[in-house]
Design an enzyme around this catalytic site. Structure first.
Site, PDB file in Angstrom:
ATOM      1  N   THR A   1       0.829  -1.210   0.000  1.00  0.00           N
ATOM      2  CA  THR A   1       0.000   0.000   0.000  1.00  0.00           C
ATOM      3  C   THR A   1       0.866   1.264   0.000  1.00  0.00           C
ATOM      4  O   THR A   1       0.392   2.330  -0.379  1.00  0.00           O
ATOM      5  CB  THR A   1      -0.899   0.027   1.254  1.00  0.00           C
TER       6      THR A   1
ATOM      7  N   SER B   1      32.064  -1.958  12.497  1.00  0.00           N
ATOM      8  CA  SER B   1      30.870  -2.698  12.899  1.00  0.00           C
ATOM      9  C   SER B   1      31.278  -4.028  13.515  1.00  0.00           C
ATOM     10  O   SER B   1      32.284  -4.622  13.102  1.00  0.00           O
ATOM     11  CB  SER B   1      29.985  -2.956  11.676  1.00  0.00           C
TER      12      SER B   1
ATOM     13  N   GLY C   1      13.829  -9.129   6.630  1.00  0.00           N
ATOM     14  CA  GLY C   1      12.584  -8.382   6.506  1.00  0.00           C
ATOM     15  C   GLY C   1      12.287  -7.525   7.722  1.00  0.00           C
ATOM     16  O   GLY C   1      11.168  -7.027   7.881  1.00  0.00           O
ATOM     17  N   LEU C   2      13.272  -7.347   8.614  1.00  0.00           N
ATOM     18  CA  LEU C   2      13.035  -6.557   9.823  1.00  0.00           C
ATOM     19  C   LEU C   2      13.722  -5.196   9.754  1.00  0.00           C
ATOM     20  O   LEU C   2      13.779  -4.460  10.722  1.00  0.00           O
ATOM     21  CB  LEU C   2      13.515  -7.331  11.055  1.00  0.00           C
ATOM     22  N   SER C   3      14.274  -4.886   8.581  1.00  0.00           N
ATOM     23  CA  SER C   3      14.863  -3.583   8.308  1.00  0.00           C
ATOM     24  C   SER C   3      16.047  -3.221   9.204  1.00  0.00           C
ATOM     25  O   SER C   3      16.033  -2.221   9.916  1.00  0.00           O
ATOM     26  CB  SER C   3      13.803  -2.480   8.352  1.00  0.00           C
TER      27      SER C   3
ATOM     28  N   GLU D   1      18.994   5.903   2.345  1.00  0.00           N
ATOM     29  CA  GLU D   1      18.821   4.553   1.782  1.00  0.00           C
ATOM     30  C   GLU D   1      18.701   4.632   0.264  1.00  0.00           C
ATOM     31  O   GLU D   1      19.242   3.802  -0.454  1.00  0.00           O
ATOM     32  CB  GLU D   1      17.599   3.870   2.401  1.00  0.00           C
TER      33      GLU D   1
ATOM     34  N   ASP E   1       9.891   2.059   6.992  1.00  0.00           N
ATOM     35  CA  ASP E   1      10.863   1.461   7.917  1.00  0.00           C
ATOM     36  C   ASP E   1      11.439   2.501   8.863  1.00  0.00           C
ATOM     37  O   ASP E   1      11.533   2.289  10.070  1.00  0.00           O
ATOM     38  CB  ASP E   1      12.001   0.809   7.137  1.00  0.00           C
TER      39      ASP E   1
ATOM     40  N   TYR F   1       7.894  -7.645  -7.814  1.00  0.00           N
ATOM     41  CA  TYR F   1       7.617  -6.354  -7.185  1.00  0.00           C
ATOM     42  C   TYR F   1       7.371  -5.304  -8.265  1.00  0.00           C
ATOM     43  O   TYR F   1       6.398  -4.552  -8.203  1.00  0.00           O
ATOM     44  CB  TYR F   1       8.812  -5.961  -6.306  1.00  0.00           C
TER      45      TYR F   1
HETATM   46  P1  ADP Z   1      17.187  -5.475   5.785  1.00  0.00           P
HETATM   47  O1  ADP Z   1      15.940  -6.166   5.315  1.00  0.00           O
HETATM   48  O2  ADP Z   1      17.758  -6.154   6.994  1.00  0.00           O
HETATM   49  O3  ADP Z   1      16.997  -4.002   5.963  1.00  0.00           O
HETATM   50  P2  ADP Z   1      18.901  -4.547   3.693  1.00  0.00           P
HETATM   51  O4  ADP Z   1      19.582  -5.247   2.581  1.00  0.00           O
HETATM   52  O5  ADP Z   1      17.948  -3.472   3.380  1.00  0.00           O
HETATM   53  O6  ADP Z   1      18.257  -5.675   4.615  1.00  0.00           O
HETATM   54  O7  ADP Z   1      20.012  -3.885   4.631  1.00  0.00           O
HETATM   55  C1  ADP Z   1      21.051  -4.698   5.153  1.00  0.00           C
HETATM   56  C2  ADP Z   1      22.382  -3.979   5.021  1.00  0.00           C
HETATM   57  O8  ADP Z   1      22.460  -2.921   6.002  1.00  0.00           O
HETATM   58  C3  ADP Z   1      23.564  -4.860   5.295  1.00  0.00           C
HETATM   59  O9  ADP Z   1      23.951  -5.591   4.157  1.00  0.00           O
HETATM   60  C4  ADP Z   1      24.615  -3.834   5.714  1.00  0.00           C
HETATM   61  O10 ADP Z   1      25.174  -3.220   4.570  1.00  0.00           O
HETATM   62  C5  ADP Z   1      23.788  -2.788   6.462  1.00  0.00           C
HETATM   63  N1  ADP Z   1      23.801  -3.063   7.910  1.00  0.00           N
HETATM   64  C6  ADP Z   1      22.734  -3.293   8.696  1.00  0.00           C
HETATM   65  N2  ADP Z   1      23.108  -3.464   9.985  1.00  0.00           N
HETATM   66  C7  ADP Z   1      24.443  -3.331  10.021  1.00  0.00           C
HETATM   67  C8  ADP Z   1      25.446  -3.412  11.051  1.00  0.00           C
HETATM   68  N3  ADP Z   1      25.125  -3.647  12.324  1.00  0.00           N
HETATM   69  N4  ADP Z   1      26.733  -3.232  10.699  1.00  0.00           N
HETATM   70  C9  ADP Z   1      27.064  -2.993   9.417  1.00  0.00           C
HETATM   71  N5  ADP Z   1      26.188  -2.906   8.413  1.00  0.00           N
HETATM   72  C10 ADP Z   1      24.893  -3.073   8.686  1.00  0.00           C
HETATM   73 MG    MG Z   2      16.328  -2.711   4.421  1.00  0.00          MG
END
Ligand code: ADP
Ligand code: MG
Length: 384
Positions: free
Chosen positions: A37, A69, A127-129, A163, A175, A227
């Protein structure tokens, strides 16, 4: 030091040889109802979950930026000039994208670099962003440290922009909104046209309910194509019906839509129009404390995605059917479809038996082992 900051504090010390100025955290999110939506200018109802990204940050007196990280412990170096040129890649694109977007939003590029260490218990790609969580954790930290005075709505927009440039995808703002506007035991009702936000109390705690998320581990290669195809069908439907977006249609318009549209486009339109109505009905039911009514809306949402929008897969259907047979209040697939997660609203004590039952059903089918876990609606981003 509070729980959750030890790992990131230790990493910060190891990587940069000092203690950070402070800690900030931002949660991931799950969408309760309102699927596909968002790009139709409609309604969504996510909540911030009890899994978050924590950052430890210190501003620097020069223009250097250092990032690390717990994912790999490798220090990434950048500087303000490279950020201005949008010269970044890898995971650092998310935090650096936030810095870039802050400059764009405020019309003034930040003049000080920073050191940041990142830790997260939001699973990546489930899928939890986790992406919104890292964006919003960095955004609230920089907002505080640089004294920017940005509102939560500003921060959500900055995160979306980050993003968009970090991954080059025109994603929505759900998100980030859930991550900054989340509240304990409440959902975030978001109007994707006006970006108006309202926190809606869920009452899960008082009713002893938790949300069980089951990651089916199905990743379909047509997810991207599917999609795009659904987006195009929605645009086609709106154009044929003479409205700017499907948000502008109501249930009463559906008979006319059925006359005007080919059967497939009609089914796509019908899902969006009924899903918007279900989100509104969900908000009303939750405000009235009627969780069972909300559960039936979750069930109906799944049927609509399965039969009208046609984005479910057998594994998602199996989770939903298993949950319903086990007495869940409601269950549905969540996310973009063609795989990913399903959710079930259940009494806390029923979560583990249902997870076990789903594991068994998947094993019987010879499917990949699913990953079940519970989430609770939690507070949004902020200082720790
Ligand atoms: P999601 O569905 O979890 O949002 P995405 O592909 O949109 O998946 O985002 C995931 C990306 O975000 C990872 O591949 C990484 O690049 C970045 N990311 C998320 N959390 C971390 C973290 N704690 N440390 C480093 N990178 C992170
Ligand atoms: Mg994401």
């Amino acid at each position: 030091m509070t729980a959750g900051t030890e790992a990131v504090a230790a990493l910060f010390g190891r990587a940069f040889g000092s203690a950070p100025a402070g800690f900030w955290r931002a949660p991931g999110r799950v969408n309760l109802i309102g699927e596909h939506t968002d790009y139709n200018d409609g309604f969504v109802l996510p909540f911030a979950i009890d899994r978050a990204t924590t950052v430890a940050v210190t501003l620097r007196d020069d223009s250097r930026i250092r990032l690390v990280s717990t994912f790999d412990g490798v220090v990434v170096e950048s500087d303000l000039d490279r950020v201005r040129r949008r010269d970044f890649d890898g995971w650092a694109a998310y935090p650096l994208g936030v810095l870039w977007a802050i400059g764009e939003h405020t019309g003034r590029a930040p003049e000080r670099g920073f050191d940041v260490a990142v830790d997260s218990d939001v699973p990546v790609g489930a899928g939890l962003s986790s992406s919104a969580a890292i964006e919003m954790a960095v955004a609230v930290a920089l907002n505080d440290l640089l004294g920017l005075g940005l509102t939560r709505a500003d921060l959500a927009r900055i995160g979306r922009r980050a993003e968009n440039i970090a991954v080059g995808a025109p994603t929505g703002i759900m998100d980030q909104s859930a991550s900054v506007f989340g509240q304990a035991d409440a959902a975030v009702f978001l109007d994707c046209r006006t970006l108006a936000v309202e926190q809606v109390p869920l009452g899960f705690d008082a009713a002893g309910l938790v949300l069980l998320v089951i990651d089916t581990k199905v990743e379909h290669q047509h997810a991207t194509g599917g999609y795009r195809d659904r987006r195009e069908a929605c645009e086609r439907g709106a154009a044929a019906m003479g409205v700017p977006a499907l948000r502008d249609l109501t249930i009463d318009d559906l008979p006319r839509a059925q006359q005007h549209l080919d059967p497939v486009t009609y089914r796509r339109v019908k899902h969006i129009v009924t899903e918007d109505a279900r989100v509104l009905a969900s908000v009303a039911a939750l405000k009235a404390g009627d969780l069972h009514r909300f559960g039936t809306l979750m069930d109906a949402s799944h049927v609509s995605m399965r039969d009208d929008f046609e984005i479910s897969v057998p594994q998602l259907d199996a989770v939903v059917e298993t949950a319903q047979a086990a007495g869940a209040i409601g269950a549905r697939m969540t996310g973009g479809g063609f795989g990913g997660c399903a959710i079930a609203l259940v009494h806390a004590q029923d979560a583990e038996p249902l997870a076990e039952r789903v594991r068994q059903v998947f094993a019987d089918h010879g499917w990949h082992e699913p990953v079940p876990f519970t989430v609770r609606p939690s507070d949004g981003a902020g200082a720790v």
